[in-house]
Design a protein around this motif. Structure first.
Motif, mmCIF file in Angstrom:
data_model
loop_
_atom_site.group_PDB
_atom_site.id
_atom_site.type_symbol
_atom_site.label_atom_id
_atom_site.label_comp_id
_atom_site.label_asym_id
_atom_site.label_seq_id
_atom_site.Cartn_x
_atom_site.Cartn_y
_atom_site.Cartn_z
ATOM 1 N N ARG A 166 0.932 -1.194 0.058
ATOM 2 C CA ARG A 166 -0.009 0.019 0.035
ATOM 3 C C ARG A 166 0.793 1.094 -0.052
ATOM 4 O O ARG A 166 1.866 1.353 0.556
ATOM 5 N N PRO A 167 0.524 2.186 -0.859
ATOM 6 C CA PRO A 167 1.353 3.492 -0.665
ATOM 7 C C PRO A 167 1.037 4.289 0.536
ATOM 8 O O PRO A 167 0.097 4.048 1.195
ATOM 9 N N THR A 168 1.997 4.895 1.080
ATOM 10 C CA THR A 168 1.892 6.043 2.146
ATOM 11 C C THR A 168 0.937 7.094 1.739
ATOM 12 O O THR A 168 1.414 7.649 0.632
ATOM 13 N N ILE A 169 0.041 7.702 2.518
ATOM 14 C CA ILE A 169 -0.838 8.782 2.167
ATOM 15 C C ILE A 169 0.106 9.783 2.884
ATOM 16 O O ILE A 169 0.031 9.846 4.179
ATOM 17 N N VAL A 170 0.288 11.022 2.369
ATOM 18 C CA VAL A 170 1.110 12.199 2.887
ATOM 19 C C VAL A 170 -0.285 13.245 2.774
ATOM 20 O O VAL A 170 -0.612 13.450 1.549
ATOM 21 N N LEU A 171 -0.342 13.834 3.873
ATOM 22 C CA LEU A 171 -1.411 14.670 3.923
ATOM 23 C C LEU A 171 -1.004 16.263 4.197
ATOM 24 O O LEU A 171 0.037 16.352 5.204
ATOM 25 N N VAL A 172 -1.271 17.363 3.496
ATOM 26 C CA VAL A 172 -0.881 18.506 3.361
ATOM 27 C C VAL A 172 -1.992 19.385 3.726
ATOM 28 O O VAL A 172 -2.661 19.702 2.997
ATOM 29 N N HIS A 173 -1.982 20.139 5.023
ATOM 30 C CA HIS A 173 -3.063 21.209 5.337
ATOM 31 C C HIS A 173 -2.736 22.348 4.619
ATOM 32 O O HIS A 173 -1.751 22.805 4.226
ATOM 33 N N ALA A 179 -13.943 23.506 5.025
ATOM 34 C CA ALA A 179 -13.605 22.529 5.850
ATOM 35 C C ALA A 179 -14.013 21.263 5.533
ATOM 36 O O ALA A 179 -14.547 20.307 6.628
ATOM 37 N N VAL A 180 -14.144 20.692 4.359
ATOM 38 C CA VAL A 180 -15.032 19.526 4.087
ATOM 39 C C VAL A 180 -14.527 18.293 4.713
ATOM 40 O O VAL A 180 -14.911 17.285 4.755
ATOM 41 N N GLY A 181 -12.907 18.542 4.819
ATOM 42 C CA GLY A 181 -12.158 17.186 5.270
ATOM 43 C C GLY A 181 -12.734 16.841 6.692
ATOM 44 O O GLY A 181 -12.695 15.722 7.223
ATOM 45 N N VAL A 182 -13.163 18.012 7.613
ATOM 46 C CA VAL A 182 -13.518 17.988 8.833
ATOM 47 C C VAL A 182 -15.139 17.492 8.840
ATOM 48 O O VAL A 182 -15.385 16.685 9.642
ATOM 49 N N SER A 183 -15.939 18.160 8.157
ATOM 50 C CA SER A 183 -17.296 17.725 8.181
ATOM 51 C C SER A 183 -17.686 16.583 7.513
ATOM 52 O O SER A 183 -18.667 15.888 7.535
ATOM 53 N N ASN A 184 -16.866 16.188 6.214
ATOM 54 C CA ASN A 184 -17.110 15.134 5.477
ATOM 55 C C ASN A 184 -15.856 14.104 5.445
ATOM 56 O O ASN A 184 -15.360 13.930 4.366
ATOM 57 N N PRO A 185 -15.277 13.698 6.419
ATOM 58 C CA PRO A 185 -14.009 12.953 6.327
ATOM 59 C C PRO A 185 -14.378 11.580 5.475
ATOM 60 O O PRO A 185 -13.261 11.123 4.868
ATOM 61 N N ARG A 186 -15.416 11.049 5.690
ATOM 62 C CA ARG A 186 -15.439 9.649 4.841
ATOM 63 C C ARG A 186 -15.361 9.840 3.396
ATOM 64 O O ARG A 186 -14.560 9.001 2.654
ATOM 65 N N PRO A 187 -16.247 10.704 2.535
ATOM 66 C CA PRO A 187 -15.980 10.726 1.164
ATOM 67 C C PRO A 187 -14.429 11.422 0.803
ATOM 68 O O PRO A 187 -14.072 10.971 -0.539
ATOM 69 N N VAL A 188 -13.911 12.137 1.694
ATOM 70 C CA VAL A 188 -12.485 12.505 1.517
ATOM 71 C C VAL A 188 -11.602 11.256 1.553
ATOM 72 O O VAL A 188 -10.726 11.221 0.469
ATOM 73 N N ALA A 189 -11.711 10.521 2.534
ATOM 74 C CA ALA A 189 -10.986 9.260 2.616
ATOM 75 C C ALA A 189 -11.069 8.289 1.373
ATOM 76 O O ALA A 189 -10.344 7.762 0.989
ATOM 77 N N ASP A 190 -12.584 8.279 1.090
ATOM 78 C CA ASP A 190 -12.706 7.394 0.040
ATOM 79 C C ASP A 190 -12.157 7.746 -1.299
ATOM 80 O O ASP A 190 -11.880 7.028 -2.111
ATOM 81 N N LEU A 191 -12.159 8.950 -1.660
ATOM 82 C CA LEU A 191 -11.611 9.515 -2.977
ATOM 83 C C LEU A 191 -9.836 9.209 -2.856
ATOM 84 O O LEU A 191 -9.259 8.834 -3.646
ATOM 85 N N ILE A 192 -9.336 9.488 -1.695
ATOM 86 C CA ILE A 192 -7.945 9.110 -1.695
ATOM 87 C C ILE A 192 -7.757 7.787 -1.619
ATOM 88 O O ILE A 192 -6.674 7.384 -2.415
ATOM 89 N N VAL A 193 -8.411 6.927 -1.128
ATOM 90 C CA VAL A 193 -8.211 5.402 -1.426
ATOM 91 C C VAL A 193 -8.456 5.045 -2.886
ATOM 92 O O VAL A 193 -7.881 4.160 -3.456
ATOM 93 N N ARG A 194 -9.546 5.756 -3.407
ATOM 94 C CA ARG A 194 -9.561 5.610 -5.078
ATOM 95 C C ARG A 194 -8.426 5.889 -5.741
ATOM 96 O O ARG A 194 -8.044 5.188 -6.678
ATOM 97 N N ALA A 195 -7.795 7.001 -5.378
ATOM 98 C CA ALA A 195 -6.402 7.300 -6.070
ATOM 99 C C ALA A 195 -5.567 6.419 -5.836
ATOM 100 O O ALA A 195 -4.703 6.105 -6.764
ATOM 101 N N ALA A 196 -5.398 5.968 -4.503
ATOM 102 C CA ALA A 196 -4.335 5.037 -4.090
ATOM 103 C C ALA A 196 -4.419 3.625 -4.897
ATOM 104 O O ALA A 196 -3.238 2.668 -5.096
ATOM 105 N N THR A 197 -5.589 3.245 -5.312
ATOM 106 C CA THR A 197 -5.843 1.865 -5.890
ATOM 107 C C THR A 197 -6.043 1.896 -7.328
ATOM 108 O O THR A 197 -6.264 0.700 -7.938
#
Length: 269
Positions: free
Chosen positions: A38-45, A249-267
């Protein structure tokens, strides 16, 4: 793959101590974890936030087995911020997916340029500048941003200015779909950005050579959604997801779809 001297030394030491030439086993010992593809996810605020703004996203990514690193974006200048994030990227072994929020998107656009280990870029209500463009320029490209009217400037000794959002206006400007209690904490702990960082032109953009994914915040008052959509289309976004009523602040209010899109990119293949 870039060469990291510290890892090479540690790997050699592991081989000597164990008396084996098993590269995969020694590498796992150096990393302190099991071997994973699995790739490492690097997050930049971005501006007016900190790494804690990714907490809900981080929790969901870790639940799915992804290693995660949240970079502490300095918010001092685009080129220097990108150089710092590049050092964070260089410290991570193996493939990487970069995700950036707001101004963090501009930073990762520069930090990832020319890096073969970065496999995907995920823009979360973020700037994706082309060469020479600034965050300030892009935020004003389409009508709708009300950020300027909410800022509290603090002059710095070098002639530049730190910018923060007034605490009494923070929720309505930045986090309208976040609970009042949480938005109050975010307002107090926000990190200011130096004005020069917002006006500095970008270098050569990584999205021209690295696949990108975009999540748009439909009720964003910092970066108009029309600007987000325009940048996504220009970058040739592999997939664009819009959350119609989401604040900046969509990552705070909607963390699941944000994570879903990141996983979609990762896979993605």
């Amino acid at each position: 793959m870039r060469v990291r001297i510290s890892r090479v030394v540690a790997l050699a030491a592991a081989i000597v101590l164990t008396g084996t030439a098993s590269v995969s086993g020694a590498a796992a010992a150096v990393a302190g974890t099991h071997v994973t593809t699995r790739p490492t996810i690097v997050l930049v605020h971005g501006a007016f936030a900190d790494s804690a703004s990714w907490s809900g996203v981080i929790e969901r990514l870790q639940q799915r087995g992804y290693p995660v690193v949240a970079a502490a974006n300095p918010l001092r200048g685009l080129s220097t911020d990108a150089a710092y994030v590049r050092t964070v990227i260089d410290s991570v072994p193996g493939p990487i997916v970069l995700a950036g929020h707001s101004y963090g998107g501009a930073v990762m656009t520069n930090a990832a340029a020319g890096d073969p280990d970065v496999k995907a870029l995920v823009y979360i209500a973020a700037f994706a500048p082309d060469k020479g463009e600034s965050a300030l320029e892009l935020s004003g490209k389409f009508p709708g941003s009300t950020l300027g009217d909410t800022l509290a400037p603090v002059p710095l000794g070098d002639g530049t200015t730190d910018l923060a959002i007034r605490q009494d206006l923070f929720r309505q400007q930045f986090a309208a779909d976040v609970s009042r209690q949480q938005a109050t904490l975010m307002a107090v702990t926000q990190r200011p950005i130096r004005d020069a960082a917002l006006s500095e032109g970008s270098g050569e953009p990584a999205w021209k050579t690295i696949p990108s994914w975009f999540l748009l915040a439909g009720a964003d008052r910092n970066i108009p959604v029309a600007a987000q959509r325009w940048m996504a289309d220009r970058a040739g976004s592999r997939a664009t997801v819009e959350i119609r009523k989401a604040s900046h602040a969509v990552g705070v209010s909607n963390p699941r779809p944000v994570a879903d899109l990141i996983v979609r990119a990762a896979t993605a293949r």
